[in-house]
Design a protein around this motif. Structure first.
Motif, short mmCIF file in Angstrom:
data_model
loop_
_atom_site.label_atom_id
_atom_site.label_comp_id
_atom_site.label_asym_id
_atom_site.label_seq_id
_atom_site.Cartn_x
_atom_site.Cartn_y
_atom_site.Cartn_z
N PHE C 9 0.82 -1.21 0.00
CA PHE C 9 0.00 0.00 0.00
C PHE C 9 0.86 1.27 0.00
CE2 PHE C 9 -2.20 3.39 2.31
CZ PHE C 9 -3.32 3.51 1.51
N ARG C 40 -13.63 -5.00 -7.57
CA ARG C 40 -13.75 -4.98 -6.11
C ARG C 40 -12.44 -4.53 -5.46
NH1 ARG C 40 -15.60 -10.43 -3.31
NH2 ARG C 40 -17.48 -9.98 -4.47
N GLU C 44 -11.63 -1.09 -3.34
CA GLU C 44 -11.10 -1.10 -1.97
C GLU C 44 -9.84 -0.25 -1.87
OE1 GLU C 44 -10.54 -5.22 -1.01
OE2 GLU C 44 -12.67 -5.61 -1.34
N ALA C 47 -10.68 3.43 -1.95
CA ALA C 47 -11.19 3.92 -0.67
C ALA C 47 -10.05 4.11 0.32
CB ALA C 47 -12.22 2.94 -0.12
N ALA C 48 -9.16 3.13 0.37
CA ALA C 48 -8.04 3.22 1.30
C ALA C 48 -7.15 4.42 0.98
CB ALA C 48 -7.22 1.93 1.27
N ARG C 50 -8.09 7.19 -0.53
CA ARG C 50 -8.80 8.44 -0.18
C ARG C 50 -8.66 8.72 1.31
NH1 ARG C 50 -12.88 6.12 -3.54
NH2 ARG C 50 -14.07 5.56 -1.67
N ILE C 51 -8.84 7.67 2.12
CA ILE C 51 -8.70 7.85 3.57
C ILE C 51 -7.28 8.27 3.91
CG2 ILE C 51 -8.75 6.64 5.79
CD1 ILE C 51 -11.07 4.94 4.66
N HIS C 52 -6.31 7.58 3.29
CA HIS C 52 -4.90 7.88 3.54
C HIS C 52 -4.59 9.35 3.29
CE1 HIS C 52 -0.50 7.39 3.34
NE2 HIS C 52 -0.55 8.07 2.20
N ARG C 54 -6.75 11.86 3.08
CA ARG C 54 -7.50 12.75 3.96
C ARG C 54 -6.79 12.89 5.31
NH1 ARG C 54 -13.57 11.50 5.07
NH2 ARG C 54 -13.62 11.62 2.80
N LEU C 55 -6.23 11.77 5.78
CA LEU C 55 -5.50 11.82 7.06
C LEU C 55 -4.27 12.71 6.96
CD1 LEU C 55 -5.78 8.09 8.15
CD2 LEU C 55 -6.87 10.07 9.22
N VAL C 171 17.23 -25.82 -3.38
CA VAL C 171 16.91 -24.49 -2.86
C VAL C 171 15.86 -24.54 -1.75
CG1 VAL C 171 17.48 -23.29 -5.00
CG2 VAL C 171 15.12 -23.93 -4.56
N TRP C 173 12.28 -24.70 0.03
CA TRP C 173 10.90 -24.26 -0.20
C TRP C 173 10.00 -25.44 -0.52
CZ3 TRP C 173 13.77 -20.69 -3.86
CH2 TRP C 173 14.19 -19.54 -3.20
#
Lengths: 306, 141, 223
Positions: C9, C40, C44, C47-48, C50-52, C54-55, C171, C173
């Protein structure tokens, strides 16, 4: 400057060859290398210099080989395909030959994930088999991989490869060994042998296919210095098997290091009895100074004159 | 401290919403700051909707669904739990307290449990400062 | 299909930094199937973001939309009006999609929301495995339908190397050794003779010689 590989000559003449291995230092001075090498002088026919083994950056194997040569030892340069593409490999090999290197061991290389730069991009342009074939062509008919002729002197290396008889089904290992010899490998150094029983079965299959007559096979041995080292090698190093009875002997010994040396000496005498084993390759990891004792006690001293 | 929080409760119609309704009939009261939104199943609450609630100024959001094994759509409540976990990670990245989001589970008959859970959640939100998302809007204070 | 994963993010928030209006474009192709690039997920993240912002005392306006495939100019062309309104694009396409959007809208910055990982497919629901290196010189007929270039850690053509243990790659894994799989498969097919010839060095010119090759359709039925 010797024109021919001493190792090649000894093997051709039927001597039981002894080679050892040194890892170049993680610094820009050859002194640590030369100290290790001094212990080996006169006790081995040739010394392998590893090429950034386990993908850890070290002084270059070709430069190390030149230092060894100046100190009077015959080097075997190890070359992996992990860090160089076909252009770099061929270029480095022309350079190595011009500096007097005559023995070459071709490896695919340990994956960079194990080293100190796991973020590195692995090259792997050529695998060990393709590299062997390419190097043989450099010598004869004297052409680069692309088919262009080499101008002037051709590098005529004594070309080797490795085999690990302990990784996966035996039949598959023998088939891969055959491919290496088919590609032109003249000598083979194996992963260190602890499981003699399996190695005997491997060699029986090698003889069935007549591979021991087409390539000289040097069996790898490693003196175990401690129980901890033995356990580490068994559990952490890919492609190594250590039978329980070998571990038990070390665990029950008052002096595990001495037991490890005795075990190594016994292993060499057992390996000498196996038809098709043309020599031993002693990989005394960070314990090079023990090699003379092993060579003496195995009855392999003195070495034939160079 | 937040004396006038806005709390959104997404409540599954078959359990939590019914429990809240039953609480009303039983005159069992819960925090009036809670606005209940009826939904067919907690599995239908998309993460974007929860984020939208915060964006619109919610101080806290809870999702109340059926007990394990009692979802009318088999596993909607389990899916919702996973989403809440993922959403908490998003809140954390945004710098919002993960305490502002919670999921709890009740049956339609558990009016008092619903009251207890909802009231405890509301008390937690009241103890926090107003959502900084809301504060920047210039509302609430 | 192309397998992608969401970028962290903070990286996305950092790259779109100065934008005040952003067109967030989902792709209904591979990245939607991977569960990271559909409408979807685009909604999401929008929205995240926009909030970020705005903060941080900033306002970000977003418009979320989607196209059938971002790797086709025709579909990308549908975005023209929305792109004109927003002036910047956050693409949920793979690396191909991002570039096709950038090609179509020369004066508009286009940001990638995803990291494009590899060509592969589902093994179990929610887990993907790489199966093709897109090398342009398929040799699967020689290797029992198992690609050593992709599935061997060293991509070697004359395997297995000496690092295989109990059928696993060195290797770790918990990856199976591709060459052991190839051996088993060819043995089951009775075709182990395919392993005998030394496979020559690969021609990497198909893959790494400057700009990637162009494909030309040899099917003219549609013309």
């Amino acid at each position: 400057m010797t024109l021919e590989s001493n190792l090649a000559r000894l093997l051709r003449e039927g001597h039981f060859a002894v080679t050892a291995e040194v890892g170049p230092p993680k610094g820009a001075s050859a002194d640590p290398l030369l100290q290790k090498a001094a212990a080996l002088k006169g006790y081995v026919d040739a010394v392998n210099v590893t090429d950034c083994q386990t993908a850890v950056v070290r002084l270059s194997s070709i430069a190390a080989a030149v230092h060894l040569k100046a100190a009077g030892l015959e080097p075997v340069v190890q070359m992996t395909g992990r860090d160089r593409n076909r252009i770099a490999i061929q270029s480095d090999l022309l350079g190595a030959y011009s500096l007097g290197v005559r023995n070459l061991l071709c490896l695919t290389g340990d994956h960079q994930r194990f080293g100190n730069h796991p973020e590195a991009r692995g090259v792997f342009d050529l695998d060990s088999i393709q590299m062997v074939a390419m190097v043989r062509r450099l010598g004869d008919p004297g052409e680069f991989l692309c088919g262009e002729p080499i101008r002037g002197e051709r590098p005529r290396f004594f070309v080797g490869a490795v085999e690990n008889p302990f990784a996966g089904p035996l039949e598959m290992r023998v088939r891969r060994l055959e491919k290496k010899i088919e590609a032109g490998a003249e000598f083979i150094q194996t992963q260190c042998v602890f499981d003699l029983e399996r190695f005997r079965r491997f060699m029986a299959m090698v003889r069935e296919h007549g591979l021991h007559r087409r390539g000289r096979i040097l069996a790898g041995v490693t003196p175990l210095k401690s129980v901890r080292m033995a356990r580490f090698m068994r559990d952490q190093v890919a492609g190594i098997t250590i039978p329980d009875e070998v571990l038990a002997r070390l665990e029950n010994a008052a002096d595990p290091a001495a037991a490890g040396v005795s075990l190594c000496v016994e292993q060499i005498s057992e390996l000498r009895k196996i038809e098709g084993v043309a020599g031993v390759h002693i990989m005394a990891i960070a314990w090079e100074q023990i090699v003379p004792e092993i060579v003496r006690r195995a009855g392999l001293y003195p070495r034939p004159a160079q | 401290m937040n004396p006038e929080p806005r709390i959104i409760g997404f409540c599954c119609y078959t359990c939590a919403y019914a429990a809240a309704d039953l609480a009303g009939s039983m005159r069992v009261t819960y925090d009036p700051a809670i606005t209940i939104v009826a939904i067919p199943c907690t599995g239908a609450v998309e993460p974007g909707v929860v984020l939208a609630a915060f964006e619109e100024g919610a101080d806290g959001v809870f999702i109340a669904g059926c007990l394990d094994g009692e979802c009318h759509y088999k596993s909607g409540n389990l899916r919702a739990k996973e989403r809440v976990r993922a959403l908490c990670a998003v809140l954390e990245k945004l710098g919002l307290e993960t305490a502002r989001l919670e999921m709890f589970q009740v049956s339609a008959a558990m009016a008092t449990r619903f009251r207890d859970k909802a009231t405890a959640f509301a008390a937690r939100i009241r103890a926090l400062p107003p959502s900084p998302v809301r504060r920047r809007e210039g509302r609430g204070e | 299909m192309i397998v992608a994963e969401a970028k962290p993010f903070a990286e996305v928030a950092g790259m779109i930094g100065g934008c005040r209006r952003l067109l967030v474009v989902a792709c209904a192709g591979c990245t939607a199937v991977c569960g990271v690039g559909g409408v979807r997920q685009a909604g999401e993240l929008a929205a995240a973001l926009r909030i970020h912002f705005r903060l941080k005392g900033l306002e970000l306006e977003t418009e979320v939309t989607g196209v059938t495939r971002q790797c086709e100019p025709e579909f990308v062309g549908e975005l023209a009006e929305a792109v004109a309104r927003c002036g910047a694009v956050l693409s949920f396409g793979c690396g191909v999609g991002v570039q096709f959007v950038a090609d179509r809208f020369a004066g508009v910055p286009v940001f990638p929301a995803l990291n494009t990982r590899f060509a592969g497919g589902f093994t179990v629901s929610g887990a993907w495995e790489e199966r093709c290196r897109l090398c342009g010189d398929c040799q699967l007929h020689l290797t029992g339908g198992i690609c050593p270039l992709t599935r061997c850690a060293k991509g070697i053509l004359n395997g297995p190397c000496g690092g295989v243990q109990d059928g696993r790659c060195e290797v770790g894994w918990d990856v199976p050794c591709a060459w052991m799989l190839i051996h088993e498969r060819l043995a089951a097919l009775g075709r182990t003779e395919l392993l005998r010839p030394i496979r020559p060095p690969r021609n990497w010119a198909h893959t790494s010689a400057g700009p990637r090759r162009q494909g030309v359709s040899t099917d003219d039925s549609g013309k």
